[in-house]
Scaffold this active site. Sequence first.
Site, PDB file in Angstrom:
ATOM      1  N   CYS A   1       1.007  -0.845  -0.258  1.00 41.66           N
ATOM      2  CA  CYS A   1       0.060  -0.141   0.157  1.00 41.66           C
ATOM      3  C   CYS A   1       1.392   1.159   0.126  1.00 41.66           C
ATOM      4  O   CYS A   1       0.189   2.522  -0.156  1.00 41.66           O
ATOM      5  CB  CYS A   1      -0.673  -0.021   1.281  1.00 41.66           C
ATOM      6  SG  CYS A   1      -1.725  -1.814   1.258  1.00 41.66           S
TER       7      CYS A   1
ATOM      8  N   ARG B   1      -7.356  -4.747  -3.005  1.00 45.13           N
ATOM      9  CA  ARG B   1      -7.177  -3.212  -4.207  1.00 45.13           C
ATOM     10  C   ARG B   1      -8.635  -3.172  -5.387  1.00 45.13           C
ATOM     11  O   ARG B   1      -8.196  -3.399  -6.375  1.00 45.13           O
ATOM     12  CB  ARG B   1      -5.711  -3.762  -4.871  1.00 45.13           C
ATOM     13  CG  ARG B   1      -4.788  -3.899  -3.425  1.00 45.13           C
ATOM     14  CD  ARG B   1      -3.674  -4.390  -4.103  1.00 45.13           C
ATOM     15  NE  ARG B   1      -2.950  -4.679  -2.953  1.00 45.13           N
ATOM     16  CZ  ARG B   1      -2.252  -3.977  -2.199  1.00 45.13           C
ATOM     17  NH1 ARG B   1      -2.034  -2.371  -1.999  1.00 45.13           N
ATOM     18  NH2 ARG B   1      -2.141  -4.669  -0.989  1.00 45.13           N
TER      19      ARG B   1
HETATM   20  C1  BEZ Z   1       0.333  -4.855   2.090  1.00 41.90           C
HETATM   21  O1  BEZ Z   1       2.181  -5.153   1.919  1.00 41.90           O
HETATM   22  O2  BEZ Z   1       0.113  -3.573   1.732  1.00 41.90           O
HETATM   23  C2  BEZ Z   1      -0.491  -5.141   2.318  1.00 41.90           C
HETATM   24  C3  BEZ Z   1      -0.086  -6.668   2.029  1.00 41.90           C
HETATM   25  C4  BEZ Z   1      -0.967  -8.247   2.142  1.00 41.90           C
HETATM   26  C5  BEZ Z   1      -1.874  -7.827   3.029  1.00 41.90           C
HETATM   27  C6  BEZ Z   1      -1.996  -6.636   3.047  1.00 41.90           C
HETATM   28  C7  BEZ Z   1      -2.095  -5.334   2.961  1.00 41.90           C
END
Ligand code: BEZ
Length: 237
Positions: free
Chosen positions: A55, A138
């Site tokens: 993110c 997402r």
């Molecule tokens: C992230 O790194 O943004 C992420 C990865 C897996 C689950 C939730 C967020």
Amino acid sequence: MEEKKEQEVFSMPRIGDPAPEFKAVTTQGEVNFPGDYKGKWSILFSHPADFTPVCTSEFMTFAHMEEKFNEANCQLIGLSIDGLYSHIAWLRTIKEKIEYKGMKDIEVTFPLIEDIKMDVAKKYGMIQPNEDNTKAVRAVFFVDPKGIIRAIIYYPLSLGRNFDELYRALIAMQTSDEFGVATPADWQPGDDVIISPAGSCGTAQERMEDSDIDCKDWFFCTKKLDKDTVLNKILKK
Ligand code: BEZ
């Protein structure tokens, strides 16, 4: 007896639907969506959680490209199932501490919606329980100046989005609206565009004979559309 598990039903808006309305608190004050964005394109996108690496890379990339989207009459609005103070702390950390792929000192100035109760996420089908039932996937919703959903893209939690593709999709949809054409695979401004299939035998024949139109066959005809013509129309609106 086999136990039956009740699964909550979540709504999923579709392409062509009016964007579901909501009022929300954001890092830039209250937002009424899509009413506040009438006359502009907007991209409403969700991400799983604040202070997470994928993110963070996405937010930095989107913020870095924000001006480009704004020049194409498009505003960005993010969402995660976190509270306002978490959002503020995360955005401050990004600006003060994170350097990624040559980007640093990145200030996120587009609104980030707090959605602790998942009210907005549920309206937009951003919660997909078999992926995660407390984090938004997402999701990306492209909403046009009349408040209609024009494109939807969903990615899983582990996969960061391609922001050049989001920009390409925006420009392609605007080109389609402005010039009454469709855009072929991997289209970029300056590439040939597709004219709508002929609706009669006469039109099909005329197209085959028109030297400005390139027909691979009667149903698959393209024409030139100059890059400057496209960009002058879209970026100077
Ligand atoms: C992230 O790194 O943004 C992420 C990865 C897996 C689950 C939730 C967020």
